[in-house]
Design a protein around this motif. Structure first.
Motif, PDB file in Angstrom:
ATOM      1  N   ASP A 128       3.565  -2.681   6.405  1.00  0.00           N
ATOM      2  CA  ASP A 128       2.536  -2.100   7.266  1.00  0.00           C
ATOM      3  C   ASP A 128       2.228  -0.648   6.889  1.00  0.00           C
ATOM      4  O   ASP A 128       1.070  -0.221   6.897  1.00  0.00           O
ATOM      5  N   VAL A 129       3.278   0.117   6.568  1.00  0.00           N
ATOM      6  CA  VAL A 129       3.105   1.545   6.324  1.00  0.00           C
ATOM      7  C   VAL A 129       2.784   1.857   4.862  1.00  0.00           C
ATOM      8  O   VAL A 129       1.913   2.679   4.576  1.00  0.00           O
ATOM      9  N   ALA A 130       3.506   1.204   3.938  1.00  0.00           N
ATOM     10  CA  ALA A 130       3.345   1.517   2.518  1.00  0.00           C
ATOM     11  C   ALA A 130       2.548   0.479   1.746  1.00  0.00           C
ATOM     12  O   ALA A 130       2.139   0.714   0.618  1.00  0.00           O
ATOM     13  N   GLY A 131       2.339  -0.697   2.358  1.00  0.00           N
ATOM     14  CA  GLY A 131       1.604  -1.742   1.670  1.00  0.00           C
ATOM     15  C   GLY A 131       2.393  -2.425   0.580  1.00  0.00           C
ATOM     16  O   GLY A 131       1.827  -3.073  -0.302  1.00  0.00           O
ATOM     17  N   ILE A 132       3.719  -2.304   0.617  1.00  0.00           N
ATOM     18  CA  ILE A 132       4.589  -2.894  -0.398  1.00  0.00           C
ATOM     19  C   ILE A 132       5.956  -3.152   0.229  1.00  0.00           C
ATOM     20  O   ILE A 132       6.450  -2.353   1.018  1.00  0.00           O
ATOM     21  N   LYS A 165       4.286   7.666   0.491  1.00  0.00           N
ATOM     22  CA  LYS A 165       4.389   6.347   1.123  1.00  0.00           C
ATOM     23  C   LYS A 165       5.832   6.048   1.534  1.00  0.00           C
ATOM     24  O   LYS A 165       6.094   5.535   2.625  1.00  0.00           O
ATOM     25  N   ASN A 166       6.778   6.359   0.653  1.00  0.00           N
ATOM     26  CA  ASN A 166       8.180   6.124   0.969  1.00  0.00           C
ATOM     27  C   ASN A 166       8.633   6.974   2.149  1.00  0.00           C
ATOM     28  O   ASN A 166       9.355   6.502   3.027  1.00  0.00           O
ATOM     29  N   LEU A 167       8.207   8.222   2.167  1.00  0.00           N
ATOM     30  CA  LEU A 167       8.576   9.106   3.279  1.00  0.00           C
ATOM     31  C   LEU A 167       7.959   8.631   4.585  1.00  0.00           C
ATOM     32  O   LEU A 167       8.580   8.751   5.650  1.00  0.00           O
TER      33      LEU A 167
END
Length: 234
Positions: free
Chosen positions: A137-141, A204-206
């Protein structure tokens, strides 16, 4: 009284369990704490069992090696439970009384009756974190699942903070201070190809780390550190 947690992380190849454990350990150190880490895995291939043993404390740590009796276990993939994909079985083996199990799953899992009984006997606390869902949802991966797990664990232990974890993530993906295996390096290449720029990868990771941290806080899991302090010194 010292705060100390022995953490056993279990997952499968391709999830970044070892990378996540390095980042979490470094995040604790960045925040002024102490930490040691020992990864354990056989063949470096996707879906093969992987474990990593992390000790974190606000005082010096003199032990290193496998963690047989953890205060906390982190299950990065439900197949660790359903398929026995772990070097330690059952998945909760050795978990201390009133210990914590952080499990990557969208909701409570149906466990075997014997497992339910044994976990109840030690008054274990099971926390279900939708880590893969948060990552998507957040990073798309889904390869940021490990970031969700360490974000929640940061809130649970209280031995690090978002700034310290952010620095650890940046150092990891900028290649500072880490020695990685060939398999882990290959995984990094796969992740990097998913994003146009390395800065986007870090951001994205953060974002996933922060989302999972907030999830743990919102669900009251951060309060675990108060109850685990005395257990950790036993």
């Amino acid at each position: 009284m010292a705060i100390r947690f022995n953490i056993r992380m279990a997952g499968v190849g391709g999830q970044g369990v070892v990378t996540g454990s390095h980042i979490f350990s470094t995040g604790v150190i960045n925040a002024g704490g102490e930490s040691t880490i020992v990864p354990f895995y056989g063949s470096e291939k996707r879906m093969a069992p992987v474990e990593s043993y992390v000790r974190v404390s606000d005082e010096p740590i003199y032990e290193i090696g496998e963690i047989t009796f953890p205060h906390i276990i982190m299950i990065f993939h439900p197949q660790v439970i359903t398929h026995g994909k772990s070097y330690t079985n059952p998945f909760y083996y050795g978990l201390k009384k009133e210990g914590v199990a952080l499990i990557n799953h969208d909701g409570p899992m149906r466990l075997e009756p014997d497992q339910e009984r044994e976990l109840k006997e030690i008054n274990a606390r099971l926390f279900y974190l939708p880590a893969t869902t948060l990552s998507l949802d957040v990073a798309g991966i889904d390869l940021a699942t490990n970031m969700a797990m360490i974000g929640a664990m940061g809130a649970i232990t209280g031995l690090t903070n978002m700034d310290a974890l952010a620095q650890a993530v940046k150092d990891r993906f900028l290649g500072k201070g880490f020695v990685v295996s060939g398999g882990t390096a290959a995984l990094d290449s796969v992740v990097e190809r998913k994003f146009k720029k390395k800065q986007e990868l870090i951001d994205k990771n953060l974002a996933v780390v922060k989302a999972a941290w907030d999830y743990a806080v919102d669900n009251g899991w951060a309060k675990v550190k108060e109850g685990a302090t005395s257990a950790a010194t036993a």
